[in-house]
Design an enzyme around this catalytic site. Sequence first.
Site, mmCIF file in Angstrom:
data_model
loop_
_atom_site.group_PDB
_atom_site.id
_atom_site.type_symbol
_atom_site.label_atom_id
_atom_site.label_comp_id
_atom_site.label_asym_id
_atom_site.label_seq_id
_atom_site.Cartn_x
_atom_site.Cartn_y
_atom_site.Cartn_z
ATOM 1 N N HIS A 356 -11.208 55.425 -30.707
ATOM 2 C CA HIS A 356 -10.769 55.274 -32.569
ATOM 3 C C HIS A 356 -12.165 54.742 -33.104
ATOM 4 C CE1 HIS A 356 -6.901 56.801 -33.150
ATOM 5 N NE2 HIS A 356 -6.328 55.690 -31.567
ATOM 6 N N LYS A 545 -8.732 51.430 -48.644
ATOM 7 C CA LYS A 545 -9.324 51.338 -46.826
ATOM 8 C C LYS A 545 -9.264 49.717 -46.830
ATOM 9 C CE LYS A 545 -12.114 53.907 -47.472
ATOM 10 N NZ LYS A 545 -11.978 55.287 -46.612
ATOM 11 N N ARG A 546 -9.552 49.519 -45.525
ATOM 12 C CA ARG A 546 -9.911 48.507 -44.829
ATOM 13 C C ARG A 546 -11.221 47.853 -45.900
ATOM 14 N NH1 ARG A 546 -6.078 44.533 -41.783
ATOM 15 N NH2 ARG A 546 -8.390 43.171 -42.059
ATOM 16 N N LYS A 551 -18.298 50.530 -44.289
ATOM 17 C CA LYS A 551 -17.136 51.395 -45.030
ATOM 18 C C LYS A 551 -18.080 51.559 -47.022
ATOM 19 C CE LYS A 551 -12.541 50.938 -42.719
ATOM 20 N NZ LYS A 551 -12.284 52.479 -42.587
ATOM 21 N N THR A 653 -8.704 58.496 -42.197
ATOM 22 C CA THR A 653 -7.433 59.728 -42.560
ATOM 23 C C THR A 653 -6.780 59.691 -44.082
ATOM 24 O OG1 THR A 653 -6.074 57.731 -41.831
ATOM 25 C CG2 THR A 653 -5.505 60.085 -40.629
ATOM 26 N N LYS A 657 -5.450 61.858 -47.611
ATOM 27 C CA LYS A 657 -3.928 61.895 -48.007
ATOM 28 C C LYS A 657 -4.333 61.971 -49.601
ATOM 29 C CE LYS A 657 -2.862 58.527 -44.374
ATOM 30 N NZ LYS A 657 -2.601 57.384 -44.424
HETATM 31 C C1 8GP Z 1 -9.648 53.683 -37.153
HETATM 32 C C2 8GP Z 1 -11.154 54.396 -37.782
HETATM 33 O O1 8GP Z 1 -11.938 53.491 -37.945
HETATM 34 C C3 8GP Z 1 -10.666 55.688 -38.672
HETATM 35 O O2 8GP Z 1 -11.946 56.067 -38.841
HETATM 36 C C4 8GP Z 1 -9.513 56.630 -37.784
HETATM 37 O O3 8GP Z 1 -9.416 57.561 -39.074
HETATM 38 C C5 8GP Z 1 -8.769 56.163 -37.841
HETATM 39 O O4 8GP Z 1 -8.994 54.365 -36.568
HETATM 40 C C6 8GP Z 1 -7.146 56.410 -36.892
HETATM 41 O O5 8GP Z 1 -7.911 57.632 -35.705
HETATM 42 N N1 8GP Z 1 -9.784 52.632 -36.043
HETATM 43 C C7 8GP Z 1 -9.198 51.716 -35.683
HETATM 44 O O6 8GP Z 1 -8.248 51.572 -36.795
HETATM 45 C C8 8GP Z 1 -9.509 50.497 -34.837
HETATM 46 O O7 8GP Z 1 -10.763 50.870 -34.587
HETATM 47 N N2 8GP Z 1 -8.716 49.490 -35.620
HETATM 48 C C9 8GP Z 1 -7.996 48.928 -34.454
HETATM 49 C C10 8GP Z 1 -8.873 47.140 -33.900
HETATM 50 C C11 8GP Z 1 -7.513 48.069 -34.345
#
Ligand code: 8GP
Length: 818
Positions: A356, A545-546, A551, A653, A657
């Site tokens: 991810h 978003k976070r 970002k 994502t 939305k």
């Molecule tokens: C996220 C990515 O940053 C995002 O681009 C993507 O859409 C999402 O995963 C779903 O695939 N990654 C994370 O949230 C991530 O790596 N989180 C972990 C450390 C908890």
Amino acid sequence: MKMGFDKEEFKKSVEYNVKNLFRKTIDDAKPNEAFQAVAYAIKDVIIDEWIATQKQYAKEDAKTLYYMSMEFLMGRALGNNIINIMAWDEVKEVLEEMGFDLNVLEDQEPDAALGNGGLGRLAACFLDSLATLGYPAYGCGIRYRYGMFKQKIEDGYQIEVPDEWLKDGNPFEVRRSEYATEVKFGGYVKTVWEDGREKFVQEGYQSVMAVPYDLPIVGYGNNVVNTLRIWDAQPINTFNLESFDKGDYQKAVEQENLAKNICEVLYPNDNHYAGKELRLKQQYFFISASVQRAVKKYKETHPDVRKFYEKNVFQLNDTHPTVAVAELMRVLLDEEGLPWDVAWDVTTKTCAYTNHTIMSEALEKWPIDLFSRLLPRIYQIVEEINRRFMEQIQQMYPGDDHKMARMAILYDGQVRMAHLAIVGSFSVNGVARLHTEILKTQELKHFYQMMPQKFNNKTNGITQRRFLLHGNPLLAAWVTEKLGSKAWVTDLKQIKGIEALAEDETAQKEFMEIKFQNKIRLAKYIKEHNGIDVDPRSIFDVQVKRLHEYKRQLMNILHVMFLYNQLRDNPNMDMVPRTFIFGAKAAAGYRRAKLTIKLINAVADVVNNDASIQGKLKVVFIEDYRVSNAEIIFAAADVSEQISTASKEASGTGNMKFMLNGALTLGTMDGANVEIVEEVGAEHAFIFGMSSDEVINYEKNGGYDPMTIFNNDADIRRVLMQLINGYYSPQNPELFREIYDSLLNRNSSDRADTYFILKDFRSYADAQKQVDAAYRNQNWWAKAAILNVANSGKFSSDRTIQEYVDDIWHLDKVEVKL
Ligand code: 8GP
């Protein structure tokens, strides 16, 4: 309405629940009590389907997916469940007859925030799609007592407040103590000879009892109810003080504490690895319980565990569940007595891994001493996996020590979880086309060269049931009316049908009116929660978003400062009034992210209280951004800010939305933005900034020099100087020094302006100007917005799940008849 929903019966059920739960009649019930009563009544409807589904799965001996994830960011369940049993209108009516407003009752439910952000929400969307498509699946996770913290803003600063989401219980959960499973930590491994073979026995360990709680995952209108199984930890047995000697007493206390601590809280880091021992305990805890249970369940009806993979597949949601590879090996070797090669064959046909993020700080690397102390038997197995893998590399690339160093699972005193995941899986996927390409050519290139057949892309998706049907009822009804059918609810490609209306002026007007109503709804929310008045006729420009440097929320707020300077210089400047809306949680220990929140709020304070700019600019920071308020926010957005440094956002994502709700993307060519633009056409989005290739090139050559920009661009310089001259922090002019420094000065660990904010700034500002110009032509804007909705079909998680099924999981659909 679906067959079988009986309004009268439902009403009785609600009344009965209020009586039995609260010793009250319905007219005395408070909203929270009514919520509980309604939730139990809905569960009552679901439960028969739940039982029927599981029976059908057993009967068909269906292959089952186990989606292993540390995070499931579910949000609220009530509204979603009512929608998916197709009883929304009926329930709403009955409740009105009883004097309740369904929306008010929904607001009583705490979000189930068992996740941080993208990765956790993706897991939740996937569960919704799996059930809706009729595929047998379990989500496996942890029942954190405290989920993602609640965010309060005090004096512009983020304050974290514990999330007591289970305070009033959870009406939808079912405790399944019959499936309680022991999980062992620590101790040592003893080798014994038994039945003519070497056996490995863990001794001197501490253990906890894993107890599962099941939550129903309701498919849309198809009677299918899958299960999200989250594990809680309990002490193995309560101890009797007198019967213990001192050592036993100590151990018993420690065991009890272990059980208490393990499921206490979700680690609030997004895209960042913290390396805490308790986190590794959490990982092994839920994985061991899930794997043991999966094997046991399989064996109840199948004689030969060597064929386990024919009926089971584990999808590992990032590296967090990767110990599953070694745990499945342990069960197959030590408990089932399989030889190594056979066990390895089963394991690598069962496990699949999703990556991810390419952010290096997110890579999980456990110190070997910690790992081996906590999981001694698992560590032995990992050593053997590594030894055999190194042999394989030697054979393929004789003498290439570089490869060995780059690909080893155990290296430099660490266990590299991503490498274990890749070696132990038959599939490795990225989450958007660009992301997968970067994995193949950069981050994981050695693995790709060695085992290209494992690599594949699965572009993320989102569920239209929650993010359109539930979150934006006005637009959902409009789409249904225009299409003459609700088929889009389970087949989002059909939403393409509204493309024909994009040029139709009546449709455009209707569309903009719906957007306007949604903006009024959000404006009300903002007034209630932030006390700020915003004008729903202004452009709602949203970044939610976070909070993370990559970002680039910072670039957004610097641009607001830049605009504000222009307005101060020329209050009559011709601009469409704009409301910049932010929502973001920062990880509790992420200092720079927290300071960025303070900066946003400091700018908001100044800008929102300056009458001279005639309300042309407003800045809002929405407190406690989470799934439930996200639904309201997406519905109201005109502009979707997707401005990450190209190459850094694996997919995103939120971008999908927004698109589904008719916002236009203002973004870089990063993650799934690339595919969004491909679907809707670049002319219906605002694209700016460096490409991922350019970024990667700069990175390989040590970055760039932001000082040149600072020296040559007076507007940018003015904005940056305002970070250190007290313009937004008169009491403490030095407050934002760290941010200023991060943009201009290299320090020991970071390049200056690591995320190319100044480099992309002008291009971003130009794109923002185009947004302003474009919005003035309301017909064009409406057309572009409708085209965004119409072309969002690809981004349904139903499409994503079908691709996982076709290429990786190979599940069969199951039909459930009642
Ligand atoms: C996220 C990515 O940053 C995002 O681009 C993507 O859409 C999402 O995963 C779903 O695939 N990654 C994370 O949230 C991530 O790596 N989180 C972990 C450390 C908890």
